[in-house]
Design an enzyme around this catalytic site. Structure first.
Site, PDB file in Angstrom:
ATOM      1  N   HIS A  68       0.762  -1.071   0.034  1.00 15.13           N
ATOM      2  CA  HIS A  68      -0.039   0.205  -0.013  1.00 15.13           C
ATOM      3  C   HIS A  68       0.920   1.203   0.074  1.00 15.13           C
ATOM      4  O   HIS A  68       0.683   2.450  -0.596  1.00 15.13           O
ATOM      5  CB  HIS A  68      -0.816   0.044   1.103  1.00 15.13           C
ATOM      6  CG  HIS A  68      -1.895  -0.965   1.232  1.00 15.13           C
ATOM      7  ND1 HIS A  68      -2.193  -1.821   2.360  1.00 15.13           N
ATOM      8  CD2 HIS A  68      -2.742  -1.371   0.426  1.00 15.13           C
ATOM      9  CE1 HIS A  68      -3.249  -2.717   2.136  1.00 15.13           C
ATOM     10  NE2 HIS A  68      -3.608  -2.325   1.070  1.00 15.13           N
ATOM     11  N   ARG A  81      -1.656  -5.692  -8.307  1.00 12.15           N
ATOM     12  CA  ARG A  81      -0.459  -6.370  -8.215  1.00 12.15           C
ATOM     13  C   ARG A  81      -0.333  -7.479  -9.156  1.00 12.15           C
ATOM     14  O   ARG A  81       0.905  -7.782  -9.821  1.00 12.15           O
ATOM     15  CB  ARG A  81      -0.783  -7.348  -7.136  1.00 12.15           C
ATOM     16  CG  ARG A  81      -0.770  -6.350  -5.533  1.00 12.15           C
ATOM     17  CD  ARG A  81      -1.180  -7.274  -4.561  1.00 12.15           C
ATOM     18  NE  ARG A  81      -2.656  -7.305  -4.643  1.00 12.15           N
ATOM     19  CZ  ARG A  81      -3.564  -7.818  -3.791  1.00 12.15           C
ATOM     20  NH1 ARG A  81      -3.067  -8.030  -2.348  1.00 12.15           N
ATOM     21  NH2 ARG A  81      -4.786  -8.057  -3.934  1.00 12.15           N
TER      22      ARG A  81
END
Ligand code: PNS
Length: 161
Positions: free
Chosen positions: A17, A90
């Protein structure tokens, strides 16, 4: 003033993050990190603690603030005059669902979504995996900000008789 929001559960914030937040913050004048308040899902950390951990993890980024929201993300965007959502991607597994949400958010309110590919070093990270590893005594110090690691260790110690 270019403004964007980086929304999520952040239960808890990981180095993945922080990678996406810091790179997105470099693209906008202001970036708000918005934590979803989900009454149907308790989570490991309550929303106030998630926000405190996020504030600590982003303290080095002067144009980043932390907020929370409930309900539709696009309603929060409209109320705060924020036209762009930033999401980290991702792997291809993330893409299908994120694309659907991005298209829906644009249809609902004209809010655009910017996808930021995560750095390869953190592409395998998720809050769920971090919580699982930490709960069973694994070391996650290299996967999360220092304050998060401290809280995970403290929680495990509280729960271990
Ligand atoms: O970290 P997460 O759990 O992957 O974040 C998901 C989040 C909070 C960004 C997403 O669930 C969301 O935007 N929820 C708010 C409700 C909403 O707007 N739903 C409609 C999406 S098209």
């Amino acid at each position: 003033m270019r403004r964007a929001v980086c929304p999520g559960s952040f239960d808890p914030v990981t180095n993945g993050h922080v990678d996406v937040i810091s790179r997105s913050a470099a693209l906008y004048d202001e970036l708000v990190v918005a934590v979803l308040v989900n009454p149907g899902k308790a989570g490991l950390f309550d929303v106030e603690e998630r926000m405190a951990l996020l504030r600590e993890a982003t303290a080095h980024l002067p144009n980043v603030t932390v907020d929370s929201f409930s309900g539709l993300l696009v309603q929060w965007c409209q109320a705060h005059d924020v036209p762009v959502i930033v999401k980290g991607l991702r792997a291809v597994g993330d893409f299908e669902y994120e694309l659907q949400m991005a298209q829906m958010n644009r249809e609902l309110a004209g809010i655009e979504t910017l996808f930021v590919p995560t750095a390869p070093q953190v592409g395998h990270l998720s809050s769920s995996l971090v919580k699982q590893i930490a709960a069973f005594g694994g070391d996650v110090a290299h996967l999360v900000p220092a304050a998060v690691n401290e809280r995970l260790v403290a929680k495990r110690e509280e729960e271990t008789p």
